[in-house]
Design a protein around this motif. Sequence first.
Motif, PDB file in Angstrom:
ATOM      1  N   MET A   1     -43.842  42.157  42.557  1.00  0.00           N
ATOM      2  CA  MET A   1     -45.291  42.338  42.764  1.00  0.00           C
ATOM      3  C   MET A   1     -45.753  41.565  44.001  1.00  0.00           C
ATOM      4  O   MET A   1     -46.519  42.059  44.824  1.00  0.00           O
ATOM      5  N   ILE A   2     -45.261  40.342  44.145  1.00  0.00           N
ATOM      6  CA  ILE A   2     -45.647  39.488  45.289  1.00  0.00           C
ATOM      7  C   ILE A   2     -45.188  40.146  46.593  1.00  0.00           C
ATOM      8  O   ILE A   2     -45.951  40.250  47.560  1.00  0.00           O
ATOM      9  N   CYS A   3     -43.960  40.661  46.590  1.00  0.00           N
ATOM     10  CA  CYS A   3     -43.438  41.335  47.801  1.00  0.00           C
ATOM     11  C   CYS A   3     -44.241  42.592  48.101  1.00  0.00           C
ATOM     12  O   CYS A   3     -44.623  42.837  49.247  1.00  0.00           O
ATOM     13  N   GLU A   4     -44.539  43.366  47.056  1.00  0.00           N
ATOM     14  CA  GLU A   4     -45.306  44.623  47.264  1.00  0.00           C
ATOM     15  C   GLU A   4     -46.680  44.340  47.875  1.00  0.00           C
ATOM     16  O   GLU A   4     -47.181  45.093  48.691  1.00  0.00           O
ATOM     17  N   GLN A   5     -47.263  43.197  47.489  1.00  0.00           N
ATOM     18  CA  GLN A   5     -48.591  42.856  48.047  1.00  0.00           C
ATOM     19  C   GLN A   5     -48.450  42.050  49.341  1.00  0.00           C
ATOM     20  O   GLN A   5     -49.444  41.545  49.873  1.00  0.00           O
ATOM     21  N   GLU A   6     -47.186  41.896  49.786  1.00  0.00           N
ATOM     22  CA  GLU A   6     -46.890  41.157  51.030  1.00  0.00           C
ATOM     23  C   GLU A   6     -47.578  39.789  51.064  1.00  0.00           C
ATOM     24  O   GLU A   6     -48.231  39.399  52.034  1.00  0.00           O
ATOM     25  N   LEU A   7     -47.400  39.065  49.964  1.00  0.00           N
ATOM     26  CA  LEU A   7     -48.016  37.736  49.822  1.00  0.00           C
ATOM     27  C   LEU A   7     -46.944  36.642  49.893  1.00  0.00           C
ATOM     28  O   LEU A   7     -45.758  36.925  49.712  1.00  0.00           O
ATOM     29  N   GLU A   8     -47.406  35.420  50.151  1.00  0.00           N
ATOM     30  CA  GLU A   8     -46.501  34.258  50.112  1.00  0.00           C
ATOM     31  C   GLU A   8     -46.922  33.403  48.919  1.00  0.00           C
ATOM     32  O   GLU A   8     -47.719  32.474  49.072  1.00  0.00           O
TER      33      GLU A   8
END
Length: 220
Positions: free
Chosen positions: A162-169
């Motif tokens: 989910m974090i990768c899909e939202q391109e978040l750190e």
Amino acid sequence: MKYIMAPSILSADFKVLGEQIRLTEENGAEYLHFDVMDGMFVPSISFGMPVLKSIRSATNQIMDAHLMIEEPVRYVEAFGKAGAEIVTVHLEACENVDATIEKIRECGMRAGLSICPETGEEKLERYLSKVDMVLVMSVHPGFGGQKFIPESLDKIRAVRRMICEQELEVDIQVDGGIYLHNVREVLDAGANIIVAGSAVFGGDPAENTREFMEILKSYE
Ligand code: DX5
Ligand code: ZN
């Protein structure tokens, strides 16, 4: 992504707490995990602001307060004043999650959001862009020394996706039942901050921290 060790003082020997903390700091643990329990949200009581305040001056580690308490927004400011740099609250314990996260930020701290084993990771999705860290509980909160819940690995993978899909750190912290023999599985699933209480303080804190740090460094 930085890999970080966060020893939980819940399992430390409080007769020599300052010394034990120093041993983890000297051997590379960047965070100190501070498990606050109120006997309401979880069926146990631990410690609060006075203990955090007193150990603040004993270490340069990042004070990572895990609030396993009902309606934590009431105490965010007090934990900030006592020296917390990260405050993690439970999604299940907040009347208003957004307002609680905002309060943590207003107090100049980093915000963490935690879910219990029985809470689906999809409940986190809408908050990921608002927090610095997610804490996936790999035991039912309330006590140290429990057995790691194996289903947590799929949940960690799903949260990392989910974090990768939202391109978040966003950091993923995992807490409960983590030992030298299973920490690699937790890291492989996508966690980068490891909480361990019994595995660090149930023995020589210096040696245990060193061994955890060796494994974490191999992921850098
Ligand atoms: C919740 C607490 C414990 C503690 C870690 O109950 O958050 O998970 O930090 O305990 P160990 O590492 O002893 O399982
Ligand atoms: Zn914890």
